[in-house]
Write a protein that holds these residues in place. Structure first.
Motif, PDB file in Angstrom:
ATOM      1  N   ILE A 178     -12.157  18.517  20.712  1.00 14.74           N
ATOM      2  CA  ILE A 178     -12.579  17.686  19.591  1.00 14.74           C
ATOM      3  C   ILE A 178     -11.867  18.182  18.339  1.00 14.74           C
ATOM      4  O   ILE A 178     -11.643  19.387  18.179  1.00 14.74           O
ATOM      5  N   TRP A 179     -11.502  17.269  17.470  1.00 17.20           N
ATOM      6  CA  TRP A 179     -10.823  17.571  16.216  1.00 17.20           C
ATOM      7  C   TRP A 179      -9.629  18.464  16.484  1.00 17.20           C
ATOM      8  O   TRP A 179      -8.736  18.081  17.236  1.00 17.20           O
ATOM      9  N   ARG A 180      -9.587  19.666  15.894  1.00 20.74           N
ATOM     10  CA  ARG A 180      -8.467  20.578  16.106  1.00 20.74           C
ATOM     11  C   ARG A 180      -8.704  21.557  17.258  1.00 20.74           C
ATOM     12  O   ARG A 180      -7.908  22.475  17.461  1.00 20.74           O
ATOM     13  N   PHE A 181      -9.773  21.382  17.993  1.00 19.04           N
ATOM     14  CA  PHE A 181     -10.105  22.315  19.054  1.00 19.04           C
ATOM     15  C   PHE A 181      -9.606  21.812  20.407  1.00 19.04           C
ATOM     16  O   PHE A 181      -9.639  20.611  20.695  1.00 19.04           O
ATOM     17  N   GLY A 182      -9.163  22.749  21.227  1.00 21.01           N
ATOM     18  CA  GLY A 182      -8.785  22.460  22.598  1.00 21.01           C
ATOM     19  C   GLY A 182      -9.308  23.543  23.510  1.00 21.01           C
ATOM     20  O   GLY A 182      -9.861  24.554  23.057  1.00 21.01           O
TER      21      GLY A 182
ATOM     22  N   VAL B 118      -9.333  32.580  34.011  1.00 17.99           N
ATOM     23  CA  VAL B 118      -9.414  32.590  32.550  1.00 17.99           C
ATOM     24  C   VAL B 118      -9.910  31.241  32.054  1.00 17.99           C
ATOM     25  O   VAL B 118      -9.529  30.192  32.580  1.00 17.99           O
ATOM     26  N   VAL B 119     -10.795  31.259  31.066  1.00 16.61           N
ATOM     27  CA  VAL B 119     -11.122  30.064  30.288  1.00 16.61           C
ATOM     28  C   VAL B 119     -10.970  30.432  28.817  1.00 16.61           C
ATOM     29  O   VAL B 119     -11.096  31.610  28.442  1.00 16.61           O
ATOM     30  N   GLY B 120     -10.694  29.448  27.991  1.00 17.14           N
ATOM     31  CA  GLY B 120     -10.487  29.769  26.585  1.00 17.14           C
ATOM     32  C   GLY B 120     -10.590  28.561  25.688  1.00 17.14           C
ATOM     33  O   GLY B 120     -10.641  27.414  26.136  1.00 17.14           O
ATOM     34  N   VAL B 121     -10.616  28.832  24.402  1.00 18.00           N
ATOM     35  CA  VAL B 121     -10.673  27.814  23.362  1.00 18.00           C
ATOM     36  C   VAL B 121      -9.462  28.009  22.453  1.00 18.00           C
ATOM     37  O   VAL B 121      -9.044  29.148  22.193  1.00 18.00           O
ATOM     38  N   ARG B 122      -8.894  26.897  21.980  1.00 15.88           N
ATOM     39  CA  ARG B 122      -7.788  26.948  21.032  1.00 15.88           C
ATOM     40  C   ARG B 122      -8.173  26.193  19.766  1.00 15.88           C
ATOM     41  O   ARG B 122      -8.819  25.142  19.825  1.00 15.88           O
ATOM     42  N   PHE B 123      -7.750  26.751  18.633  1.00 19.25           N
ATOM     43  CA  PHE B 123      -7.908  26.065  17.356  1.00 19.25           C
ATOM     44  C   PHE B 123      -6.510  25.901  16.767  1.00 19.25           C
ATOM     45  O   PHE B 123      -5.789  26.879  16.566  1.00 19.25           O
ATOM     46  N   PHE B 124      -6.134  24.650  16.505  1.00 15.52           N
ATOM     47  CA  PHE B 124      -4.764  24.351  16.117  1.00 15.52           C
ATOM     48  C   PHE B 124      -4.657  24.204  14.605  1.00 15.52           C
ATOM     49  O   PHE B 124      -5.147  23.235  14.021  1.00 15.52           O
ATOM     50  N   MET B 125      -4.033  25.196  13.981  1.00 15.58           N
ATOM     51  CA  MET B 125      -3.681  25.100  12.567  1.00 15.58           C
ATOM     52  C   MET B 125      -2.354  24.340  12.472  1.00 15.58           C
ATOM     53  O   MET B 125      -1.718  24.020  13.478  1.00 15.58           O
ATOM     54  N   ASP B 126      -1.908  24.065  11.248  1.00 17.27           N
ATOM     55  CA  ASP B 126      -0.651  23.344  11.075  1.00 17.27           C
ATOM     56  C   ASP B 126       0.544  24.185  11.520  1.00 17.27           C
ATOM     57  O   ASP B 126       1.539  23.635  11.997  1.00 17.27           O
ATOM     58  N   THR B 127       0.456  25.510  11.352  1.00 17.26           N
ATOM     59  CA  THR B 127       1.625  26.348  11.606  1.00 17.26           C
ATOM     60  C   THR B 127       1.405  27.416  12.673  1.00 17.26           C
ATOM     61  O   THR B 127       2.331  28.165  12.983  1.00 17.26           O
ATOM     62  N   PHE B 128       0.207  27.509  13.232  1.00 17.88           N
ATOM     63  CA  PHE B 128      -0.016  28.454  14.326  1.00 17.88           C
ATOM     64  C   PHE B 128      -1.268  28.050  15.095  1.00 17.88           C
ATOM     65  O   PHE B 128      -2.027  27.169  14.670  1.00 17.88           O
ATOM     66  N   VAL B 129      -1.459  28.703  16.231  1.00 16.16           N
ATOM     67  CA  VAL B 129      -2.579  28.422  17.120  1.00 16.16           C
ATOM     68  C   VAL B 129      -3.461  29.659  17.191  1.00 16.16           C
ATOM     69  O   VAL B 129      -2.969  30.784  17.349  1.00 16.16           O
TER      70      VAL B 129
ATOM     71  N   SER C 289     -11.963  41.570  38.553  1.00 14.13           N
ATOM     72  CA  SER C 289     -12.830  42.132  39.586  1.00 14.13           C
ATOM     73  C   SER C 289     -13.550  43.383  39.093  1.00 14.13           C
ATOM     74  O   SER C 289     -14.600  43.751  39.634  1.00 14.13           O
ATOM     75  N   GLU C 290     -13.018  44.039  38.053  1.00 12.91           N
ATOM     76  CA  GLU C 290     -13.612  45.273  37.540  1.00 12.91           C
ATOM     77  C   GLU C 290     -14.311  45.077  36.202  1.00 12.91           C
ATOM     78  O   GLU C 290     -15.330  45.701  35.927  1.00 12.91           O
ATOM     79  N   THR C 291     -13.750  44.209  35.377  1.00 18.40           N
ATOM     80  CA  THR C 291     -14.306  43.977  34.044  1.00 18.40           C
ATOM     81  C   THR C 291     -14.136  42.504  33.669  1.00 18.40           C
ATOM     82  O   THR C 291     -13.354  41.778  34.286  1.00 18.40           O
ATOM     83  N   THR C 292     -14.860  42.113  32.648  1.00 21.44           N
ATOM     84  CA  THR C 292     -14.671  40.812  32.010  1.00 21.44           C
ATOM     85  C   THR C 292     -14.213  41.062  30.581  1.00 21.44           C
ATOM     86  O   THR C 292     -14.807  41.882  29.870  1.00 21.44           O
ATOM     87  N   GLY C 293     -13.171  40.379  30.164  1.00 23.70           N
ATOM     88  CA  GLY C 293     -12.621  40.632  28.842  1.00 23.70           C
ATOM     89  C   GLY C 293     -12.651  39.420  27.946  1.00 23.70           C
ATOM     90  O   GLY C 293     -12.405  38.291  28.393  1.00 23.70           O
ATOM     91  N   PHE C 294     -12.982  39.629  26.678  1.00 22.63           N
ATOM     92  CA  PHE C 294     -12.909  38.578  25.672  1.00 22.63           C
ATOM     93  C   PHE C 294     -11.822  38.946  24.680  1.00 22.63           C
ATOM     94  O   PHE C 294     -11.744  40.097  24.217  1.00 22.63           O
ATOM     95  N   TYR C 295     -10.983  37.989  24.309  1.00 19.78           N
ATOM     96  CA  TYR C 295      -9.815  38.270  23.479  1.00 19.78           C
ATOM     97  C   TYR C 295      -9.659  37.211  22.399  1.00 19.78           C
ATOM     98  O   TYR C 295      -9.808  36.014  22.663  1.00 19.78           O
ATOM     99  N   LEU C 296      -9.338  37.652  21.196  1.00 17.53           N
ATOM    100  CA  LEU C 296      -8.974  36.757  20.106  1.00 17.53           C
ATOM    101  C   LEU C 296      -7.580  37.131  19.656  1.00 17.53           C
ATOM    102  O   LEU C 296      -7.312  38.299  19.349  1.00 17.53           O
ATOM    103  N   ASN C 297      -6.676  36.143  19.640  1.00 18.57           N
ATOM    104  CA  ASN C 297      -5.306  36.414  19.242  1.00 18.57           C
ATOM    105  C   ASN C 297      -4.701  35.142  18.662  1.00 18.57           C
ATOM    106  O   ASN C 297      -5.415  34.150  18.449  1.00 18.57           O
ATOM    107  N   PHE C 298      -3.403  35.171  18.425  1.00 12.83           N
ATOM    108  CA  PHE C 298      -2.738  34.051  17.774  1.00 12.83           C
ATOM    109  C   PHE C 298      -1.550  33.605  18.602  1.00 12.83           C
ATOM    110  O   PHE C 298      -0.801  34.421  19.132  1.00 12.83           O
ATOM    111  N   GLY C 299      -1.387  32.315  18.698  1.00  8.56           N
ATOM    112  CA  GLY C 299      -0.337  31.747  19.524  1.00  8.56           C
ATOM    113  C   GLY C 299      -0.788  31.628  20.969  1.00  8.56           C
ATOM    114  O   GLY C 299      -1.638  32.379  21.445  1.00  8.56           O
ATOM    115  N   HIS C 300      -0.226  30.655  21.658  1.00  7.04           N
ATOM    116  CA  HIS C 300      -0.485  30.558  23.089  1.00  7.04           C
ATOM    117  C   HIS C 300       0.001  31.833  23.774  1.00  7.04           C
ATOM    118  O   HIS C 300       0.887  32.543  23.270  1.00  7.04           O
TER     119      HIS C 300
END
Length: 733
Positions: A669-673, A700-711, A720-731
């Motif tokens: 929805i909107w700028r989210f993917g 993996v599942v994830g959410v993207r927010f699309f700015m005009d000049t970056f993601v 199998s050993e851990t579950t990780g959550f990550y926030l970063n920039f760009g695909h």
């Protein structure tokens, strides 16, 4: 008037046989190219300010070529004509297009869209971009209705370098369209967008086909009111019928408004040719926003504006409408009347760049039968433009408006904890098409990440262009305080052996690149790296590996890479592929803590499966270190938010590493993917042991927010050993 016998010879071109002499470049186009070389030896010098450029003729044709279907049915659509007659019409179309020799062709009702548009393009020796629109419920060509794979296409001479740009959904509602997957139960409408190269630089071609609801005109309302009066309909039913008439016009107008809005956002100030079957006349409410946006009617300016392209009194392909005197619903009686009205509903519009002083001629074509057979139920249109008066502004490496994107960061990452920071992107603030990408970030687990990237020109601006030189400077400091993990070396290292220590990397690189073609880039540069490991005990297994694991490692490496890159965007690609080879060589121990080399090879692939834009993205690659006695700090890593999400950073270390990733990216929805994907990775000590066994994989599942000049990227990886959550920039890739 040609006979059937005289038109049968082009069938060999539609049957997939070699083209022979028909594939030769027309003499007129050869003269056109000669004119380009003589008159425009240095195009880039013309772009410093608004310029009028002298050029040759450009001929544009548009035609709804008629599928021949009734659009009624479930397992398959009804047919109005035989296969033999349909093939004759296709041959007539190719013959007439060959005779008219347009430079650009816009086709609607191409069924089946992919194969038929390709057959026509091959017969003419043109490039083609096509998109299936009406497909029903299908995976590939399989599904129902079996005979409905209709779409639109853009064809162009190879000299124009036709390239796909995008597909814009104009209709709203549930469903999706695509060449690979289609699921919808009602008519869908799109704008097919492509790019060409004119003597003045880049231009856009937009082809569309809108819904065929009757126009809301004074004549239409009078007729509808007369029908209601003759049938003595209640006033409420009359109001409802009038409201339906207005609603149909508004739906079509809103499609045009959505098209123009997308054009303003994505095309910028490049010249645009917009055409197709709008199912609306030039004076309609549907077309008025096009004129308000600064477009001109090339057909009217060329003297053919009064010629109808829908003319049931002449064109025998138009199915006979029901007799209005027979009992039927008021809607059917009104539509029967409307279908009998001759009108021009096909168009070619030109943006303001083409308008001033341009000489335009226009005419109708496909308006004469061969042995009583018309090519389509529409007549086509042809417009000739004299490019001697096309106005352009901005350079081939076009300047863009300065802009700033700022994003405050509040995040949580499995490896770094709760974080606060800010990311800023400055584009063309110095007027050199440059960009500054700045990141400042601190976390509760002690990460200190500060990053600056300077690029001139900006990565996205130079993507898919030819450029003489680009400069990129990267400064990256990413300190993990008591949060780095060491599990051992090798693919069988155990999670239970995890040790925590502090890691402090610093990197600065300077690279120079050149775009040899729109898809070929070479790059060379230099990189300084410093990594310090500390905070582990005297009994740590890290001390069992070559020194200086208890201290620092530094290196100065020379970089080189070659990349074949056909992506349509650097920031958010939806089609294309990347083939890249890279080498880093540390040549002198006096500069570094050892001599070594790193080689890498990568493959990336992107395709749009369906619209709303759903993208399949895949990556695989491998890297290898050459040398001996590598400190742990320099070993190749699998794990973390760049390779194997869901596994801790540096989960597996060794001299050779392989990675594979696949993602399905779709809008939310909107700028989210959102994305759903699978990561896989493995390390090896020796090249002889490389194979397909022993790979580690995480979903993996994830959410993207699309700015005009970056993601902005937020991912959840399940290992199998851990579950990780990550926030970063760009695909991820």
């Amino acid at each position: 008037m040609p006979s059937l016998r005289s038109i049968l010879w082009p069938l060999i071109f539609l049957s997939g046989m070699p083209q022979g002499s028909s594939g030769r470049q027309p003499a007129a186009w050869s003269r056109l190219e000669m004119h380009f070389r003589e008159e425009l030896p240095n195009i880039s010098s013309l772009w410093d300010s608004s310029t009028v450029v002298t050029g040759p003729r450009l001929r544009i044709a548009t035609a709804n070529i008629w599928s021949g279907l009734t659009y009624e049915g479930t397992l398959s659509m009804g047919r109005i004509e035989s296969d033999e007659r349909l093939e004759v019409r296709r041959v007539l179309l190719v013959e007439e297009l060959r005779r008219r020799a347009p430079d650009i062709v816009l086709l609607q009702e191409v069924n089946p869209s992919s194969s038929l548009s390709r057959r026509i393009a091959d017969a003419l020796g043109y490039d083609v971009v096509a998109q299936r629109v009406q497909g029903g419920m299908k995976v590939g060509p399989i599904g129902i209705p079996t005979n409905l794979n209709e779409g639109i296409a853009i064809l162009a001479r190879k000299e124009l370098n036709l390239q796909p740009a995008d597909v814009w959904l104009l209709s709203t509602g549930f469903g999706a369209i695509g060449d690979d997957v289609s699921f919808h139960l009602r008519e869908e409408n799109i704008a097919l967008v492509a790019r060409i190269t004119l003597p003045t630089g880049r231009a856009y071609i937009i082809n569309t086909h809108l819904i065929a609801n009757p126009e809301d005109t004074e004549a239409s309302r009078e007729r509808l009111l007369r029908i209601c009066t003759d049938r003595a309909l209640p006033s409420e039913e009359t109001r409802n019928l009038l409201a339906q008439l207005a609603d149909g016009e508004q739906r079509r107008r809103h499609m045009v408004e959505r098209l123009l809005e997308r054009m303003r956002k994505e095309v910028g100030d490049d010249p645009v040719i917009l055409g197709g079957d709008l199912n609306a006349t030039p004076s309609s409410l549907t077309v008025s926003p096009i004129f308000a946006a600064g477009f001109v009617d090339a057909i009217a300016l060329g003297g053919a504006g009064e010629l109808p392209t829908w003319d049931p009194a002449v064109n025998t392909n138009i199915p006979s409408s029901p007799d209005a005197s027979l009992p039927s619903s008021p809607e059917a009686e009104f539509e029967a009347w409307y279908d009998l009205q001759a009108r021009r509903i096909d168009h070619i519009f030109l943006s303001r760049h083409f308008a001033k002083g341009m000489r335009i001629s226009a005419e109708r074509f496909l308006d004469r039968p061969a042995d009583s057979i018309f090519t389509s139920d529409h007549f086509g249109l042809v417009a000739d433009l004299d490019l001697g008066q096309i106005s352009v502004s901005k350079a081939v490496d076009r300047a863009v408006a300065p802009g700033v994107d700022v994003l405050p960061i509040i995040s949580y990452d499995t490896d770094v904890g709760l974080g606060l920071g800010v990311k800023s992107f400055f584009l063309n603030e110095l007027g050199m098409n440059e960009s500054f990408d700045v990141l400042l970030f601190n976390s509760s687990k002690g990460e200190r990440w500060y990053r600056l990237v300077f690029s001139m020109p900006d990565f996205e601006l130079r993507q898919g262009t030819v450029y003489p030189l680009a400069i990129d400077v990267t400064i990256d400091y990413d300190k993990y305080v008591k949060n780095s993990s060491f599990f051992g070396v090798g693919n069988s290292s155990q999670f239970k052996d995890r040790e925590m220590y502090s890691r402090e990397p610093f990197e600065i690189s300077l690279t120079f690149s050149r775009g040899l073609s729109t898809a070929t880039v070479v790059q060379a540069g230099i990189r300084y790296r410093f990594i310090r490991n500390f905070g582990f005990s005297d009994t740590s297994r890290l001390r069992q590996y070559p020194p200086p694991n208890d201290g620092r490692v530094s290196s100065v490496g020379l970089l080189a890479s070659f990349r074949h890159d056909t992506r349509d965007s650097y920031i958010n690609p939806s089609r294309g592929l990347v083939l890249q080879g890279e080498l880093e060589y540390v040549p002198d121990p006096s500069w570094s803590d050892g001599t070594a080399a790193r080689m890498g090879a990568w493959f990336q692939y992107y395709t749009t499966l369906l619209y709303p834009k759903t993208i399949l993205a895949a990556r695989c690659g491998a890297q290898a270190l050459m040398g001996s006695n590598f400190p742990v700090q320099t070993l190749l890593s699998i794990g973390g938010n760049q390779t194997l999400r869901g596994s801790p950073q540096d989960r597996f270390l060794d001299r050779i590493a392989g990675v594979a990733n696949v993602e399905l990216r779709f809008p939310l929805i909107w700028r989210f993917g959102m994305v759903a994907g699978l990561d896989a990775g493995r390390v090896w000590q020796d090249a002889e042991k490389v194979g397909i066994e022993g790979w580690h994989s995480n979903s993996v599942v994830g959410v993207r927010f699309f700015m005009d000049t970056f993601v902005v990227r937020a991912d959840l990886g399940f290992g199998s050993e851990t579950t990780g959550f990550y926030l970063n920039f760009g695909h991820l890739f």
